[in-house]
Write a protein that holds these residues in place. Sequence first.
Motif, PDB file in Angstrom:
ATOM      1  N   TRP A  42      27.119  27.934   2.331  1.00  0.00           N
ATOM      2  CA  TRP A  42      27.348  28.565   1.940  1.00  0.00           C
ATOM      3  C   TRP A  42      28.424  30.052   2.941  1.00  0.00           C
ATOM      4  O   TRP A  42      28.677  30.270   4.510  1.00  0.00           O
ATOM      5  CB  TRP A  42      26.973  30.383   1.019  1.00  0.00           C
ATOM      6  N   ASN A  43      29.810  29.453   2.627  1.00  0.00           N
ATOM      7  CA  ASN A  43      30.951  30.618   3.256  1.00  0.00           C
ATOM      8  C   ASN A  43      31.785  31.354   2.941  1.00  0.00           C
ATOM      9  O   ASN A  43      31.661  31.170   1.526  1.00  0.00           O
ATOM     10  CB  ASN A  43      31.615  29.140   4.301  1.00  0.00           C
ATOM     11  N   GLU A  44      33.258  31.223   3.615  1.00  0.00           N
ATOM     12  CA  GLU A  44      33.524  32.308   3.183  1.00  0.00           C
ATOM     13  C   GLU A  44      35.072  31.645   2.176  1.00  0.00           C
ATOM     14  O   GLU A  44      35.582  32.126   1.190  1.00  0.00           O
ATOM     15  CB  GLU A  44      34.824  33.222   4.266  1.00  0.00           C
ATOM     16  N   GLN A  45      35.038  30.271   2.602  1.00  0.00           N
ATOM     17  CA  GLN A  45      35.949  29.309   1.280  1.00  0.00           C
ATOM     18  C   GLN A  45      35.390  28.908   0.474  1.00  0.00           C
ATOM     19  O   GLN A  45      36.016  29.576  -0.496  1.00  0.00           O
ATOM     20  CB  GLN A  45      36.143  27.913   2.292  1.00  0.00           C
ATOM     21  N   THR A  46      34.154  28.917   0.659  1.00  0.00           N
ATOM     22  CA  THR A  46      33.468  28.655  -0.846  1.00  0.00           C
ATOM     23  C   THR A  46      32.845  29.660  -1.909  1.00  0.00           C
ATOM     24  O   THR A  46      33.077  30.176  -3.097  1.00  0.00           O
ATOM     25  CB  THR A  46      32.114  28.333  -0.747  1.00  0.00           C
ATOM     26  N   HIS A  47      33.379  31.159  -1.299  1.00  0.00           N
ATOM     27  CA  HIS A  47      33.074  32.033  -1.899  1.00  0.00           C
ATOM     28  C   HIS A  47      34.431  32.455  -2.445  1.00  0.00           C
ATOM     29  O   HIS A  47      34.092  33.419  -3.812  1.00  0.00           O
ATOM     30  CB  HIS A  47      32.957  33.284  -0.822  1.00  0.00           C
ATOM     31  N   ARG A  48      35.755  32.360  -1.572  1.00  0.00           N
ATOM     32  CA  ARG A  48      36.814  32.136  -2.500  1.00  0.00           C
ATOM     33  C   ARG A  48      37.169  31.544  -3.294  1.00  0.00           C
ATOM     34  O   ARG A  48      38.099  31.813  -4.672  1.00  0.00           O
ATOM     35  CB  ARG A  48      37.707  31.803  -0.922  1.00  0.00           C
ATOM     36  N   GLN A  49      36.298  30.242  -3.204  1.00  0.00           N
ATOM     37  CA  GLN A  49      36.648  29.295  -4.352  1.00  0.00           C
ATOM     38  C   GLN A  49      36.003  29.797  -5.212  1.00  0.00           C
ATOM     39  O   GLN A  49      36.736  29.795  -6.961  1.00  0.00           O
ATOM     40  CB  GLN A  49      36.483  28.257  -4.624  1.00  0.00           C
ATOM     41  N   MET A  50      35.119  29.649  -5.735  1.00  0.00           N
ATOM     42  CA  MET A  50      34.409  30.908  -7.423  1.00  0.00           C
ATOM     43  C   MET A  50      34.722  31.907  -7.352  1.00  0.00           C
ATOM     44  O   MET A  50      34.245  32.238  -8.221  1.00  0.00           O
ATOM     45  CB  MET A  50      32.739  30.857  -6.331  1.00  0.00           C
ATOM     46  N   GLU A  51      35.626  33.386  -6.713  1.00  0.00           N
ATOM     47  CA  GLU A  51      35.848  33.949  -7.390  1.00  0.00           C
ATOM     48  C   GLU A  51      37.214  33.533  -8.008  1.00  0.00           C
ATOM     49  O   GLU A  51      37.872  34.289  -8.777  1.00  0.00           O
ATOM     50  CB  GLU A  51      36.779  34.626  -6.049  1.00  0.00           C
ATOM     51  N   GLN A  52      37.833  32.604  -7.487  1.00  0.00           N
ATOM     52  CA  GLN A  52      39.157  32.305  -7.850  1.00  0.00           C
ATOM     53  C   GLN A  52      39.397  31.352  -8.950  1.00  0.00           C
ATOM     54  O   GLN A  52      39.644  31.524 -10.715  1.00  0.00           O
ATOM     55  CB  GLN A  52      40.044  30.760  -7.584  1.00  0.00           C
ATOM     56  N   ASP A  53      38.072  31.042  -9.285  1.00  0.00           N
ATOM     57  CA  ASP A  53      37.545  29.849 -10.983  1.00  0.00           C
ATOM     58  C   ASP A  53      36.943  31.254 -11.777  1.00  0.00           C
ATOM     59  O   ASP A  53      37.170  30.867 -12.695  1.00  0.00           O
ATOM     60  CB  ASP A  53      35.855  29.002 -10.592  1.00  0.00           C
ATOM     61  N   ASN A  54      36.312  32.536 -11.398  1.00  0.00           N
ATOM     62  CA  ASN A  54      36.232  33.326 -12.107  1.00  0.00           C
ATOM     63  C   ASN A  54      37.129  34.103 -12.890  1.00  0.00           C
ATOM     64  O   ASN A  54      37.472  34.909 -13.787  1.00  0.00           O
ATOM     65  CB  ASN A  54      34.906  34.500 -11.412  1.00  0.00           C
ATOM     66  N   GLN A  55      38.092  34.300 -12.053  1.00  0.00           N
ATOM     67  CA  GLN A  55      39.049  34.944 -12.243  1.00  0.00           C
ATOM     68  C   GLN A  55      40.866  34.115 -12.854  1.00  0.00           C
ATOM     69  O   GLN A  55      42.000  34.984 -12.288  1.00  0.00           O
ATOM     70  CB  GLN A  55      39.784  36.101 -10.395  1.00  0.00           C
ATOM     71  N   SER A  56      40.325  33.065 -13.511  1.00  0.00           N
ATOM     72  CA  SER A  56      42.225  32.304 -13.290  1.00  0.00           C
ATOM     73  C   SER A  56      42.199  32.653 -15.116  1.00  0.00           C
ATOM     74  O   SER A  56      41.958  32.890 -15.542  1.00  0.00           O
ATOM     75  CB  SER A  56      41.416  31.169 -13.449  1.00  0.00           C
ATOM     76  N   PRO A  57      44.326  32.682 -14.933  1.00  0.00           N
ATOM     77  CA  PRO A  57      44.096  32.818 -15.812  1.00  0.00           C
ATOM     78  C   PRO A  57      44.439  31.727 -16.750  1.00  0.00           C
ATOM     79  O   PRO A  57      44.634  32.364 -18.394  1.00  0.00           O
ATOM     80  CB  PRO A  57      45.833  33.959 -15.192  1.00  0.00           C
ATOM     81  N   ALA A  58      44.341  30.970 -16.429  1.00  0.00           N
ATOM     82  CA  ALA A  58      44.244  29.640 -17.161  1.00  0.00           C
ATOM     83  C   ALA A  58      43.244  29.974 -17.920  1.00  0.00           C
ATOM     84  O   ALA A  58      42.905  28.884 -18.701  1.00  0.00           O
ATOM     85  CB  ALA A  58      44.441  28.483 -15.983  1.00  0.00           C
ATOM     86  N   GLU A  59      41.787  29.949 -17.271  1.00  0.00           N
ATOM     87  CA  GLU A  59      41.073  29.965 -18.474  1.00  0.00           C
ATOM     88  C   GLU A  59      41.463  30.930 -19.363  1.00  0.00           C
ATOM     89  O   GLU A  59      40.568  30.744 -20.688  1.00  0.00           O
ATOM     90  CB  GLU A  59      39.204  30.723 -17.459  1.00  0.00           C
TER      91      GLU A  59
END
Length: 114
Positions: A42-59
Amino acid sequence: MENEYGLQAAYVILSMAVGIYLTMRPLTTYLLRRRLLELGLWNEQTHRQMEQDNQSPAESLKWGLILLFTGLGLIVIHFLPVSPDSSLPYGVILVSAALGFLVYYVLVSSRNKP
């Protein structure tokens, strides 16, 4: 009498499926994050990636298109003269939902092209 319960059963099944999804998604996300922490990945990049996946407007776009096309399929079924024993309504719903997926794919792939 059977036609009344058929639609109600579909609503119950759909409600249960949505409930299971809404329960399992946060649980599996939590388990994934916990496992990544245990492994030290777990690092900052992993955290940002998971947050982007959750907030994706494409979803939201994907599910909006699927529901729109499935609703259009249900409207088409209403105007088709089919017998109650026919499997044509199932085919129309599946094809319309698949069209929703295809429209989503075309929109997302055209947006990602440079």
